[in-house]
Design a protein around this motif. Structure first.
Motif, PDB file in Angstrom:
ATOM      1  N   GLN A 155      -6.383  10.114   1.122  1.00 56.48           N
ATOM      2  CA  GLN A 155      -5.655   9.807   2.351  1.00 56.48           C
ATOM      3  C   GLN A 155      -6.476   9.006   3.351  1.00 56.48           C
ATOM      4  N   ILE A 212      -3.752  10.954  -4.267  1.00 57.19           N
ATOM      5  CA  ILE A 212      -4.283   9.751  -3.611  1.00 57.19           C
ATOM      6  C   ILE A 212      -5.125  10.133  -2.399  1.00 57.19           C
ATOM      7  N   CYS A 267       2.779   6.929  -6.526  1.00 57.72           N
ATOM      8  CA  CYS A 267       1.731   7.855  -6.972  1.00 57.72           C
ATOM      9  C   CYS A 267       2.090   9.312  -6.711  1.00 57.72           C
ATOM     10  N   ARG A 297       1.600   4.097  -2.867  1.00 56.03           N
ATOM     11  CA  ARG A 297       1.338   5.517  -2.586  1.00 56.03           C
ATOM     12  C   ARG A 297       2.565   6.377  -2.915  1.00 56.03           C
ATOM     13  N   ASN A 326       0.834  -1.191   0.000  1.00 55.14           N
ATOM     14  CA  ASN A 326       0.000   0.000   0.000  1.00 55.14           C
ATOM     15  C   ASN A 326       0.878   1.253   0.000  1.00 55.14           C
ATOM     16  N   HIS A 327       1.860   1.282   0.876  1.00 54.16           N
ATOM     17  CA  HIS A 327       2.681   2.486   0.996  1.00 54.16           C
ATOM     18  C   HIS A 327       3.697   2.636  -0.120  1.00 54.16           C
ATOM     19  N   GLU A 337      -7.826   4.983   5.062  1.00 58.08           N
ATOM     20  CA  GLU A 337      -6.840   4.047   4.546  1.00 58.08           C
ATOM     21  C   GLU A 337      -7.504   2.674   4.472  1.00 58.08           C
TER      22      GLU A 337
END
Length: 192
Positions: free
Chosen positions: A142, A140, A133, A130, A126-127, A145
């Motif tokens: 925020q 994205i 991105c 991000r 996920n991170h 989550e």
């Protein structure tokens, strides 16, 4: 009623019954009428090779870029491989970001949901996604989550959600994303 926003859904797993695909399909069914979610397949994309751009890009790259370019927003649903996003997803990001200066990702409101049968909710994937991105200029969402863990217990044999708590969360998530898409596409005045 205005046309629904066209959301390109990028699933980070090639497995037919992947939990990330099941999650994307569940979100499609839970989405408000103002969004139309469509999975854009990435499994047929040849590995990115700059030698082929811009003169002779493979037809699969051209079709992928053309499809993402017309989308109003991007929703990523991904598993985690070795604490990061799968290689197939990174390849799709690279294909869409090239040639330099012609990225199909820029300014499209995005969201990330990560899915795993494990306990950490695919936090690393996920991170990392991000982070990519940010460079790609994809605004994205925020909050909320979205990290789905224990995915093996969330779906029945047919792939439908069977967990009411998860269904409520996904409904909240996709509603928030619909709001995010409108805020971003209407311009900075909406963010104040």
């Amino acid at each position: 009623m205005p046309e629904p926003r066209d959301i390109a859904v990028i699933v980070g797993s090639l497995r037919r019954d992947a939990f990330s695909r099941r999650t994307a399909l569940a979100l499609s069914g839970l989405a408000p009428d103002r969004l139309k979610l469509e999975i854009v397949e990435i499994g047929n994309l040849p590995l990115y090779n700059q030698d082929l751009d811009p003169d002779a890009p493979p037809a699969e790259w051209v079709a992928f870029r053309d499809r993402v370019r017309v989308a109003d927003g991007i929703l990523f649903s991904t598993p985690e491989y070795n604490r990061s996003m799968p290689g197939v997803l990174k390849n799709a990001i690279d294909v869409g970001s090239r040639p330099y200066g012609k990225s199909v990702w820029a300014k499209k409101p995005g969201a990330v949901i990560s899915v795993t049968p494990g306990g950490l909710g695919a936090f690393g994937a996920n991170h990392h996604l991000r982070q990519s991105c940010v460079f790609l200029d994809v605004p994205i969402m925020q909050q909320p989550e979205a990290y789905l863990s224990g995915a093996g217990d969330l779906f029945d044999e047919a792939g439908a959600l069977r967990d009411e708590k998860t269904t409520r969360f996904l409904r909240k998530f996709i509603q928030a994303y619909a709001d995010w898409v409108e805020k971003i596409l209407r311009g900075p005045g909406e963010l104040a």
